[in-house]
Design a protein around this motif. Structure first.
Motif, PDB file in Angstrom:
ATOM      1  N   LEU A 209      10.420  -6.351   0.203  1.00  0.00           N
ATOM      2  CA  LEU A 209       9.639  -6.096   1.423  1.00  0.00           C
ATOM      3  C   LEU A 209       8.283  -5.488   1.087  1.00  0.00           C
ATOM      4  O   LEU A 209       7.227  -5.959   1.535  1.00  0.00           O
ATOM      5  N   LEU A 210       8.294  -4.441   0.285  1.00  0.00           N
ATOM      6  CA  LEU A 210       7.053  -3.709   0.005  1.00  0.00           C
ATOM      7  C   LEU A 210       6.077  -4.532  -0.820  1.00  0.00           C
ATOM      8  O   LEU A 210       4.858  -4.484  -0.589  1.00  0.00           O
ATOM      9  N   ALA A 211       6.588  -5.275  -1.796  1.00  0.00           N
ATOM     10  CA  ALA A 211       5.696  -6.094  -2.608  1.00  0.00           C
ATOM     11  C   ALA A 211       5.019  -7.162  -1.766  1.00  0.00           C
ATOM     12  O   ALA A 211       3.802  -7.389  -1.868  1.00  0.00           O
ATOM     13  N   ALA A 212       5.789  -7.826  -0.910  1.00  0.00           N
ATOM     14  CA  ALA A 212       5.207  -8.855  -0.053  1.00  0.00           C
ATOM     15  C   ALA A 212       4.215  -8.254   0.938  1.00  0.00           C
ATOM     16  O   ALA A 212       3.143  -8.818   1.184  1.00  0.00           O
ATOM     17  N   ALA A 213       4.556  -7.095   1.503  1.00  0.00           N
ATOM     18  CA  ALA A 213       3.668  -6.456   2.483  1.00  0.00           C
ATOM     19  C   ALA A 213       2.386  -5.975   1.822  1.00  0.00           C
ATOM     20  O   ALA A 213       1.290  -6.109   2.380  1.00  0.00           O
ATOM     21  N   ALA A 214       2.499  -5.405   0.619  1.00  0.00           N
ATOM     22  CA  ALA A 214       1.305  -4.929  -0.083  1.00  0.00           C
ATOM     23  C   ALA A 214       0.406  -6.090  -0.473  1.00  0.00           C
ATOM     24  O   ALA A 214      -0.827  -6.020  -0.351  1.00  0.00           O
ATOM     25  N   ALA A 215       1.006  -7.186  -0.951  1.00  0.00           N
ATOM     26  CA  ALA A 215       0.209  -8.359  -1.306  1.00  0.00           C
ATOM     27  C   ALA A 215      -0.501  -8.925  -0.082  1.00  0.00           C
ATOM     28  O   ALA A 215      -1.667  -9.321  -0.151  1.00  0.00           O
ATOM     29  N   ALA A 216       0.191  -8.944   1.058  1.00  0.00           N
ATOM     30  CA  ALA A 216      -0.419  -9.445   2.290  1.00  0.00           C
ATOM     31  C   ALA A 216      -1.576  -8.556   2.740  1.00  0.00           C
ATOM     32  O   ALA A 216      -2.493  -9.025   3.420  1.00  0.00           O
ATOM     33  N   ALA A 217      -1.536  -7.291   2.353  1.00  0.00           N
ATOM     34  CA  ALA A 217      -2.627  -6.367   2.685  1.00  0.00           C
ATOM     35  C   ALA A 217      -3.745  -6.422   1.651  1.00  0.00           C
ATOM     36  O   ALA A 217      -4.692  -5.626   1.720  1.00  0.00           O
ATOM     37  N   GLY A 218      -3.646  -7.335   0.688  1.00  0.00           N
ATOM     38  CA  GLY A 218      -4.723  -7.529  -0.278  1.00  0.00           C
ATOM     39  C   GLY A 218      -4.573  -6.771  -1.567  1.00  0.00           C
ATOM     40  O   GLY A 218      -5.514  -6.732  -2.370  1.00  0.00           O
ATOM     41  N   ALA A 219      -3.415  -6.173  -1.823  1.00  0.00           N
ATOM     42  CA  ALA A 219      -3.220  -5.383  -3.034  1.00  0.00           C
ATOM     43  C   ALA A 219      -2.948  -6.284  -4.236  1.00  0.00           C
ATOM     44  O   ALA A 219      -2.443  -7.401  -4.100  1.00  0.00           O
ATOM     45  N   ASP A 220      -3.281  -5.770  -5.410  1.00  0.00           N
ATOM     46  CA  ASP A 220      -2.960  -6.398  -6.681  1.00  0.00           C
ATOM     47  C   ASP A 220      -1.723  -5.687  -7.228  1.00  0.00           C
ATOM     48  O   ASP A 220      -1.788  -4.505  -7.585  1.00  0.00           O
ATOM     49  N   LEU A 221      -0.600  -6.376  -7.275  1.00  0.00           N
ATOM     50  CA  LEU A 221       0.656  -5.751  -7.683  1.00  0.00           C
ATOM     51  C   LEU A 221       0.724  -5.673  -9.212  1.00  0.00           C
ATOM     52  O   LEU A 221       0.713  -6.697  -9.894  1.00  0.00           O
ATOM     53  N   VAL A 222       0.809  -4.443  -9.732  1.00  0.00           N
ATOM     54  CA  VAL A 222       0.873  -4.257 -11.183  1.00  0.00           C
ATOM     55  C   VAL A 222       2.300  -4.025 -11.657  1.00  0.00           C
ATOM     56  O   VAL A 222       2.616  -4.285 -12.825  1.00  0.00           O
ATOM     57  N   THR A 223       3.167  -3.546 -10.774  1.00  0.00           N
ATOM     58  CA  THR A 223       4.573  -3.294 -11.105  1.00  0.00           C
ATOM     59  C   THR A 223       5.406  -3.447  -9.850  1.00  0.00           C
ATOM     60  O   THR A 223       5.040  -2.919  -8.791  1.00  0.00           O
ATOM     61  N   VAL A 224       6.526  -4.163  -9.968  1.00  0.00           N
ATOM     62  CA  VAL A 224       7.529  -4.221  -8.910  1.00  0.00           C
ATOM     63  C   VAL A 224       8.878  -4.079  -9.601  1.00  0.00           C
ATOM     64  O   VAL A 224       9.286  -4.952 -10.365  1.00  0.00           O
ATOM     65  N   THR A 225       9.572  -2.956  -9.345  1.00  0.00           N
ATOM     66  CA  THR A 225      10.798  -2.713 -10.090  1.00  0.00           C
ATOM     67  C   THR A 225      11.720  -1.776  -9.322  1.00  0.00           C
ATOM     68  O   THR A 225      11.366  -1.263  -8.252  1.00  0.00           O
ATOM     69  N   THR A 226      12.906  -1.569  -9.874  1.00  0.00           N
ATOM     70  CA  THR A 226      13.861  -0.602  -9.333  1.00  0.00           C
ATOM     71  C   THR A 226      14.254   0.373 -10.427  1.00  0.00           C
ATOM     72  O   THR A 226      14.136   0.073 -11.620  1.00  0.00           O
ATOM     73  N   VAL A 227      14.737   1.533 -10.005  1.00  0.00           N
ATOM     74  CA  VAL A 227      15.171   2.544 -10.960  1.00  0.00           C
ATOM     75  C   VAL A 227      16.345   3.298 -10.338  1.00  0.00           C
ATOM     76  O   VAL A 227      16.384   3.512  -9.117  1.00  0.00           O
ATOM     77  N   ALA A 228      17.298   3.691 -11.161  1.00  0.00           N
ATOM     78  CA  ALA A 228      18.459   4.444 -10.681  1.00  0.00           C
ATOM     79  C   ALA A 228      18.054   5.869 -10.326  1.00  0.00           C
ATOM     80  O   ALA A 228      16.924   6.320 -10.590  1.00  0.00           O
ATOM     81  N   ASP A 229      18.993   6.597  -9.719  1.00  0.00           N
ATOM     82  CA  ASP A 229      18.745   7.999  -9.371  1.00  0.00           C
ATOM     83  C   ASP A 229      18.845   8.854 -10.631  1.00  0.00           C
ATOM     84  O   ASP A 229      19.799   9.610 -10.842  1.00  0.00           O
ATOM     85  N   ASP A 230      17.827   8.733 -11.463  1.00  0.00           N
ATOM     86  CA  ASP A 230      17.799   9.403 -12.756  1.00  0.00           C
ATOM     87  C   ASP A 230      16.396   9.963 -12.943  1.00  0.00           C
ATOM     88  O   ASP A 230      15.430   9.207 -13.081  1.00  0.00           O
ATOM     89  N   GLU A 231      16.265  11.283 -12.946  1.00  0.00           N
ATOM     90  CA  GLU A 231      14.944  11.902 -13.006  1.00  0.00           C
ATOM     91  C   GLU A 231      14.181  11.516 -14.264  1.00  0.00           C
ATOM     92  O   GLU A 231      12.979  11.219 -14.216  1.00  0.00           O
ATOM     93  N   ALA A 232      14.860  11.497 -15.389  1.00  0.00           N
ATOM     94  CA  ALA A 232      14.186  11.155 -16.637  1.00  0.00           C
ATOM     95  C   ALA A 232      13.702   9.713 -16.625  1.00  0.00           C
ATOM     96  O   ALA A 232      12.583   9.406 -17.076  1.00  0.00           O
ATOM     97  N   ALA A 233      14.528   8.820 -16.093  1.00  0.00           N
ATOM     98  CA  ALA A 233      14.142   7.411 -16.046  1.00  0.00           C
ATOM     99  C   ALA A 233      12.948   7.206 -15.118  1.00  0.00           C
ATOM    100  O   ALA A 233      12.012   6.460 -15.447  1.00  0.00           O
ATOM    101  N   LEU A 234      12.960   7.867 -13.963  1.00  0.00           N
ATOM    102  CA  LEU A 234      11.835   7.735 -13.042  1.00  0.00           C
ATOM    103  C   LEU A 234      10.566   8.329 -13.640  1.00  0.00           C
ATOM    104  O   LEU A 234       9.493   7.725 -13.573  1.00  0.00           O
ATOM    105  N   SER A 235      10.664   9.488 -14.256  1.00  0.00           N
ATOM    106  CA  SER A 235       9.492  10.116 -14.865  1.00  0.00           C
ATOM    107  C   SER A 235       8.896   9.232 -15.949  1.00  0.00           C
ATOM    108  O   SER A 235       7.671   9.061 -16.043  1.00  0.00           O
ATOM    109  N   SER A 236       9.755   8.652 -16.787  1.00  0.00           N
ATOM    110  CA  SER A 236       9.284   7.774 -17.852  1.00  0.00           C
ATOM    111  C   SER A 236       8.590   6.540 -17.284  1.00  0.00           C
ATOM    112  O   SER A 236       7.536   6.113 -17.785  1.00  0.00           O
TER     113      SER A 236
END
Length: 401
Positions: A209-236
């Motif tokens: 949803l967000l990637a399509a909406a951002a692209a429709a608003a003219g954004a250049d998507l540099v990353t589209v991904t998911t991450v688990a509920d892991d603080e270290a993984a998100l920080s990295s």
């Protein structure tokens, strides 16, 4: 403390900076915002040219019934400038330069030969309708003179504007760079949509949803991904992202596993707190030390959609240099009644026609009701002090398409 939608939006827009200017080819400029006025290098049209397929003549010689000798043929793109004497004419095509001796063009259909076109011009024509002086001649600079502004700074560039810029003599133009955006969906419960969920797992849809909406608003998507509920993984993950804005979904509330808040709260100017709206109450926003803007949205799909439309889309458009950043709003009559959340502005996916509006599904405005997004045409925007919309009430509606 719970803040209003307007207060949260104002804080976001106050933090937005317009992206830098870059020069791009016209072929890459559609949808971008022009950074400087484009001034025409040439008059438009460049030269006196014919507005019709016909015959270039001296108007004084071209009375009704006059027979004129055809002495030349001037196609479009030709540099010919034949001398036209008394009683003479030159066949001419639309867009071709009008001979210097001519002061009118007779359309083909105003001669005895009509619209029949032969490879070679006829030897003579008979005028059936006399032309006025200057008839069907498009004058040099008649559209705009050299040095005139062809397209003004701040214009969102579409096909017509790009055509005007090309006519003004340019193949490259300065535009505001598209915002570089990263989209990250968080949650250990998320799996690939094509997978088979086990107990407690769900297909991941927010990044789609967000990637399509951002692209429709003219954004250049540099990353589209998911991450688990892991603080270290998100920080990295965040450490490796070069973007103007990062949009995260999930983990923005007060739960024990709200990883986005745990990692980002009080980083730079990033703050989390409830907004007086439904859906979309848990929100976070701010900039980190590198200047990246962080939009930290709730995780339920309708909350994500509403939050993007209310806060993120206007910010991305402002970053791109646009001055019109809001969806159009209209008013419609409620076709049915529905309840509203006490003390919170309601953003309800709805269907509308020329006169009425109704909820997109029977389930109301629950943040989990993702089916409503597939059929909704708009969002009804109900003020926080409204406890119930009654059939016949006038409702403000944000139109999404």
């Amino acid at each position: 403390m719970m803040i209003t939608v307007d207060e949260h939006r104002a804080r976001i827009l106050a933090a937005v900076a317009v992206t830098p200017v870059e020069t791009v080819a016209l072929a890459d400029a559609a949808g971008r915002v022009l950074a400087d006025d484009v001034v025409s290098r040439w008059p438009v049209p460049l030269f006196d040219n014919s507005g019709m397929d016909g015959y270039a003549v001296r108007a004084a010689d071209a009375a009704e019934g006059a027979v004129l000798r055809v002495i030349a043929d001037v196609p479009a793109g030709s540099s010919l400038d034949p001398t036209i004497g008394v009683g003479e004419a030159a066949r001419i095509m639309t867009g071709a330069p009008v001979p210097s001796d001519a002061d009118a063009v007779i359309p083909l259909e105003h001669t005895d030969l009509g619209t029949t076109i032969t490879t070679e011009p006829p030897s003579r024509i008979t005028v059936t309708t006399a032309p006025a002086h200057g008839a069907h001649i498009r004058r040099t600079g008649g559209d705009s003179p050299a040095g005139a502004v062809a397209v003004a700074a701040g214009t969102v560039l579409g096909p017509w504007q790009l055509s005007s810029i090309a006519s003004a003599g340019y193949t490259e133009i300065p535009v505001h760079r598209a915002p570089r955006v990263a989209v990250i969906s968080t949650g250990s419960e998320l799996i690939d949509p094509a997978g088979t969920p086990r107990r407690g797992e769900i297909p991941e849809s927010n990044s789609v949803l967000l990637a399509a909406a951002a692209a429709a608003a003219g954004a250049d998507l540099v990353t589209v991904t998911t991450v688990a509920d892991d603080e270290a993984a998100l920080s990295s993950l965040l450490d490796g992202i070069d973007a103007d804005a990062v949009i995260l979904s999930g983990g923005a509330s007060v739960g024990a596993f709200d990883v986005v808040k745990a990692v980002l709260d009080r980083t730079g100017s990033i703050e989390f707190g409830p907004v007086r709206m439904q859906p979309g109450k848990p929100q976070g926003f701010g900039a980190d030390e590198a200047g990246r803007l962080f939009f930290c949205l709730p995780g339920n799909p309708v909350s994500v959609a509403v939050s993007f439309e209310t806060f993120v889309r206007p910010a991305l458009l402002a970053m791109a240099g646009r001055t019109v950043i809001d969806r159009p709003r209209v008013h419609r009559t409620a076709a049915t009644s529905w309840r509203c959340p006490p003390g919170r502005a309601q953003f309800l996916p709805v269907l509308l026609d020329e006169t009425t509006v109704r909820p997109a599904t029977a389930g109301g405005s629950g943040s989990h009701l993702v089916t409503s997004l597939a059929v909704a045409q708009a969002l009804a925007v109900i003020p926080a002090d409204t406890e119930q919309v009654v059939e016949g009430d006038i409702v403000e509606v944000m139109v999404l398409s």
